[in-house]
Scaffold this active site. Structure first.
Site, PDB file in Angstrom:
ATOM      1  N   HIS A 127      -0.154  -1.199   3.862  1.00  0.00           N
ATOM      2  CA  HIS A 127      -0.698  -0.344   3.436  1.00  0.00           C
ATOM      3  C   HIS A 127      -1.711   0.190   4.747  1.00  0.00           C
ATOM      4  O   HIS A 127      -1.632  -0.022   5.964  1.00  0.00           O
ATOM      5  CB  HIS A 127      -2.247  -0.599   3.046  1.00  0.00           C
ATOM      6  CG  HIS A 127      -1.748  -0.274   1.432  1.00  0.00           C
ATOM      7  ND1 HIS A 127      -2.037  -0.089   0.460  1.00  0.00           N
ATOM      8  CD2 HIS A 127      -1.268  -1.722   0.596  1.00  0.00           C
ATOM      9  CE1 HIS A 127      -1.269  -0.138  -1.044  1.00  0.00           C
ATOM     10  NE2 HIS A 127      -0.736  -1.526  -0.195  1.00  0.00           N
ATOM     11  N   GLU A 141      -4.003  -3.791   6.097  1.00  0.00           N
ATOM     12  CA  GLU A 141      -4.360  -2.351   6.094  1.00  0.00           C
ATOM     13  C   GLU A 141      -4.243  -1.865   7.698  1.00  0.00           C
ATOM     14  O   GLU A 141      -5.144  -2.896   8.572  1.00  0.00           O
ATOM     15  CB  GLU A 141      -5.984  -1.380   6.215  1.00  0.00           C
ATOM     16  CG  GLU A 141      -5.999  -3.007   4.019  1.00  0.00           C
ATOM     17  CD  GLU A 141      -5.523  -1.186   3.551  1.00  0.00           C
ATOM     18  OE1 GLU A 141      -4.696  -0.148   4.464  1.00  0.00           O
ATOM     19  OE2 GLU A 141      -5.989  -1.102   2.362  1.00  0.00           O
TER      20      GLU A 141
END
Length: 258
Positions: free
Chosen positions: A146, A222
């Site tokens: 992500h 992330e």
């Protein structure tokens, strides 16, 4: 949510042989980034890559808004649209591209790579189905890819999450070790740890369905803040995405000790 520094494990000390260049590997193994790297029968471990979101999610709000199990007795929307840079480069495209690059590098090293979605123009799958895919595959590692979308443009850096407190054995030390390996790989490649979430690049969470529902070692990366100008520029460029992919693939190989 807990956030604390974690001791390095022995698996992060393993240094795999150098990977081939991302460009050369993708050209040889996955000629088109619009298609998953081919699935080939191999003897090595299985790695499931979960590129977050999907390109068709925004046009199907009713489908992606429906509640699905999220673990710990909670529900969450099936999926979301993800974020984007200020210039409009979408997270789903970044996730898909990096996952394909990581997959090509791992495939070249004999790893059987599978993906939770097969293109970047579909809808979903829902977060519970993504977890089930990793579970059913018997994966040695499940890595969700992500990028974040903090409203603060000064916030920057990557962080890695795992399910905490653990709900099964795989969510314990195996997932912690995977998260640490991913953290170490990104940091060793020159990426900065998050200045706004977690500590030392690690951010344990209890609210992510894909991690809560996993029965395999699983972590979510992330890669940075798409609203930060410098990180947005890196994520928007093929060269930047190749750097992320090289770091993640090296980290996964270190975790697998291959």
């Amino acid at each position: 949510m807990l956030a604390g520094s974690l001791l390095l494990t022995s698996c992060t000390a393993h240094v795999p042989a150098p990977l081939p260049s991302p460009a050369a590997t993708i050209s040889a193994v996955a000629p088109s980034l619009g298609s998953p790297a081919p699935t080939v029968a191999r003897k090595g471990p299985v790695v499931v890559l979960d590129p977050g979101h999907n390109g068709g999610n925004a046009s199907h709000p009713r489908e992606i808004d429906k509640p699905v199990p999220a673990g710990r007795g909670e529900t969450k929307p099936c999926n979301t649209t993800g974020t984007a840079t200020k210039s409009g480069y979408p997270e789903h495209a970044f996730n898909w591209d990096v996952a394909q690059r990581v997959g090509a590098l791992l495939t070249a090293r004999g790893i059987l790579v599978q993906y939770t979605r097969q293109d970047d123009n579909g809808v979903g799958p829902c977060v519970d189905r993504r977890a089930a895919f990793g579970n059913d595959s018997g994966a040695a590692a499940v890595v969700a890819i992500h990028a974040d979308g903090s409203t603060s443009s000064s916030a920057h850096g990557f962080h890695v999450s795992y399910s905490d407190p653990p709900l099964n054995e795989a969510q314990g030390q195996p997932s912690v070790s995977l998260a640490e390996a991913l953290r170490d790989g990104l940091r060793q490649a020159g990426f900065a740890t998050s200045t706004y979430l977690g500590k030392n690049g690690i951010y344990p969470r209890d609210d992510l369905a894909g991690l809560n529902l996993s029965t395999r070692p699983a972590a979510l990366v992330e890669c940075g803040n798409m609203r930060n100008a410098a990180e947005a520029a890196a994520m928007s460029s093929p060269e930047g995405r190749a750097r992320y992919a090289q770091a993640l693939a090296t980290a996964i190989l270190a975790y697998l000790k291959v």
